[in-house]
Design a protein around this motif. Structure first.
Motif, PDB file in Angstrom:
ATOM      1  N   ASP A  55       0.862  -1.168   0.000  1.00 23.99           N
ATOM      2  CA  ASP A  55       0.000   0.000   0.000  1.00 23.99           C
ATOM      3  C   ASP A  55       0.903   1.224   0.000  1.00 23.99           C
ATOM      4  O   ASP A  55       1.686   1.426   0.943  1.00 23.99           O
ATOM      5  CB  ASP A  55      -0.882   0.036   1.263  1.00 23.99           C
ATOM      6  CG  ASP A  55      -2.058  -0.919   1.209  1.00 23.99           C
ATOM      7  OD1 ASP A  55      -2.499  -1.254   0.102  1.00 23.99           O
ATOM      8  OD2 ASP A  55      -2.537  -1.315   2.286  1.00 23.99           O
ATOM      9  N   LEU A  56       0.828   2.030  -1.047  1.00 21.19           N
ATOM     10  CA  LEU A  56       1.618   3.255  -1.088  1.00 21.19           C
ATOM     11  C   LEU A  56       1.194   4.197   0.033  1.00 21.19           C
ATOM     12  O   LEU A  56       0.053   4.149   0.511  1.00 21.19           O
ATOM     13  CB  LEU A  56       1.449   3.943  -2.442  1.00 21.19           C
ATOM     14  CG  LEU A  56       1.950   3.165  -3.656  1.00 21.19           C
ATOM     15  CD1 LEU A  56       1.607   3.918  -4.939  1.00 21.19           C
ATOM     16  CD2 LEU A  56       3.450   2.899  -3.571  1.00 21.19           C
ATOM     17  N   ARG A  57       2.086   5.093   0.416  1.00 17.98           N
ATOM     18  CA  ARG A  57       1.744   6.035   1.490  1.00 17.98           C
ATOM     19  C   ARG A  57       0.512   6.847   1.096  1.00 17.98           C
ATOM     20  O   ARG A  57       0.345   7.260  -0.048  1.00 17.98           O
ATOM     21  CB  ARG A  57       2.925   6.942   1.841  1.00 17.98           C
ATOM     22  CG  ARG A  57       3.499   7.781   0.744  1.00 17.98           C
ATOM     23  CD  ARG A  57       4.639   8.652   1.273  1.00 17.98           C
ATOM     24  NE  ARG A  57       5.806   7.870   1.679  1.00 17.98           N
ATOM     25  CZ  ARG A  57       6.565   8.152   2.744  1.00 17.98           C
ATOM     26  NH1 ARG A  57       6.270   9.190   3.504  1.00 17.98           N
ATOM     27  NH2 ARG A  57       7.610   7.397   3.036  1.00 17.98           N
ATOM     28  N   GLY A  58      -0.399   6.983   2.072  1.00 13.96           N
ATOM     29  CA  GLY A  58      -1.648   7.688   1.807  1.00 13.96           C
ATOM     30  C   GLY A  58      -2.742   6.820   1.238  1.00 13.96           C
ATOM     31  O   GLY A  58      -3.821   7.313   0.899  1.00 13.96           O
ATOM     32  N   ARG A  59      -2.508   5.489   1.139  1.00 12.47           N
ATOM     33  CA  ARG A  59      -3.513   4.556   0.611  1.00 12.47           C
ATOM     34  C   ARG A  59      -3.603   3.315   1.502  1.00 12.47           C
ATOM     35  O   ARG A  59      -2.655   2.960   2.200  1.00 12.47           O
ATOM     36  CB  ARG A  59      -3.157   4.080  -0.808  1.00 12.47           C
ATOM     37  CG  ARG A  59      -3.525   5.065  -1.907  1.00 12.47           C
ATOM     38  CD  ARG A  59      -2.535   6.152  -1.987  1.00 12.47           C
ATOM     39  NE  ARG A  59      -2.647   6.908  -3.224  1.00 12.47           N
ATOM     40  CZ  ARG A  59      -1.815   7.894  -3.537  1.00 12.47           C
ATOM     41  NH1 ARG A  59      -0.825   8.227  -2.730  1.00 12.47           N
ATOM     42  NH2 ARG A  59      -1.959   8.565  -4.662  1.00 12.47           N
TER      43      ARG A  59
END
Length: 287
Positions: A55-59
């Motif tokens: 999960d990318l940062r912010g997701r």
């Protein structure tokens, strides 16, 4: 699916591994998506392979990891995940949608067996007469609206996605993807994707086309592109239309370009027939 967390500046990224084989694929998701965008592909891998998706940062479950956002920041995070996983020159890197652009930028940082871009990765020229913010609203408007909405419950969130024109071939894989994104909040649920992160990344993608172009030219290992013929709303023209792909094949003669029939920007990673094509291309190390 094995889940763990990877330390990065500002917090920890959620990482999931599908499969348990020695051959590794690192997969990067799209702008409002999550690691579950890769679950159908990961679960269809042949024996001997592992797909790792973050999960990318912010997701997703990395939503609380703060900025800086922007595609270069995500590319650096992919590098940290690659180090954590012990990636080497036999590892395959792939990205879908915005994740393909992240993969392009990261591919100049280290050598992979190959990078596979899934319906993304080629610079998107701004339409005549539109600036970055206008184009962002035109392309991501419905998704941006969803990020600010609170739905009564998780089933309501699923029902909202079931009306999406590109997701009419509903499947258990799509439903798991949607339910993973549902964040319980006061009054109901909302998307786990952070609007600030999405807007920042979208502006970066549309404004830094020169950086993306330079990275495409600088990638030293094999590079391939897999496209969907239909778009984000299941429209007849895909995100990467034929003329754009043709222009980039002329610039990068070694670029392998393939269109997977009868899929759109989303179903290319969910529909079992399309997933089989992705799995074959990802695990064929001769390509």
């Amino acid at each position: 699916m094995y889940v763990e967390n990877v330390p990065v500046p500002g917090g920890e990224l959620r990482l999931a591994r599908f499969g348990a084989g020695p051959r590794l694929i690192i997969a990067v998701h799209g702008i409002t998506a999550s690691l579950m965008a890769w679950a159908a592909v990961g679960e269809a891998l042949p024996e001997g392979w592992t797909l790792a998706a973050m999960d990318l940062r912010g997701r997703g479950h990395s939503r609380d990891v703060p900025g800086p956002f922007g595609l270069r920041a995500h590319a650096d995070d992919v590098g940290r995940v690659a180090e954590h996983l012990g990636a080497d020159e036999t590892t395959v890197l792939t990205g879908h949608s915005m994740g393909a652009y992240v993969a392009v930028l990261h591919s100049v940082q280290r050598t992979y067996a190959k990078t596979v871009l899934v319906d993304g990765g080629l610079p998107l020229p701004l339409p005549p007469g539109r600036d970055v913010d206008q184009t962002l609203e035109a392309t991501l408007g419905p998704a941006l609206t969803r990020l600010s909405q609170i739905f009564p419950d998780e089933d309501s969130y699923v029902a909202f996605f079931q009306q999406h024109p590109a997701l009419q071939d509903w499947s258990p894989a799509v439903e798991r993807y949607v339910r993973y994104d549902a964040l319980p909040v006061e009054g109901g649920v909302r998307s786990r994707a952070v609007e600030e992160a999405v807007r920042t990344d979208g502006r970066w993608l549309l404004s830094e086309t020169d950086a993306i172009s330079a990275a495409l030219h600088a990638i030293a290992h094999p590079l391939s592109l897999i496209r969907a013929p239909r778009g984000l709303l299941n429209q007849e023209v895909g995100l990467l239309p034929d003329p754009l792909a043709e222009a980039w094949r002329a610039e990068l003669p070694a670029l392998a370009d393939e269109v997977v029939p009868d899929c759109n920007h989303y179903t290319i990673a969910f529909d079992p027939r399309c997933v089989r094509v992705l799995v074959e291309r990802l695990t064929d190390i001769r390509q």
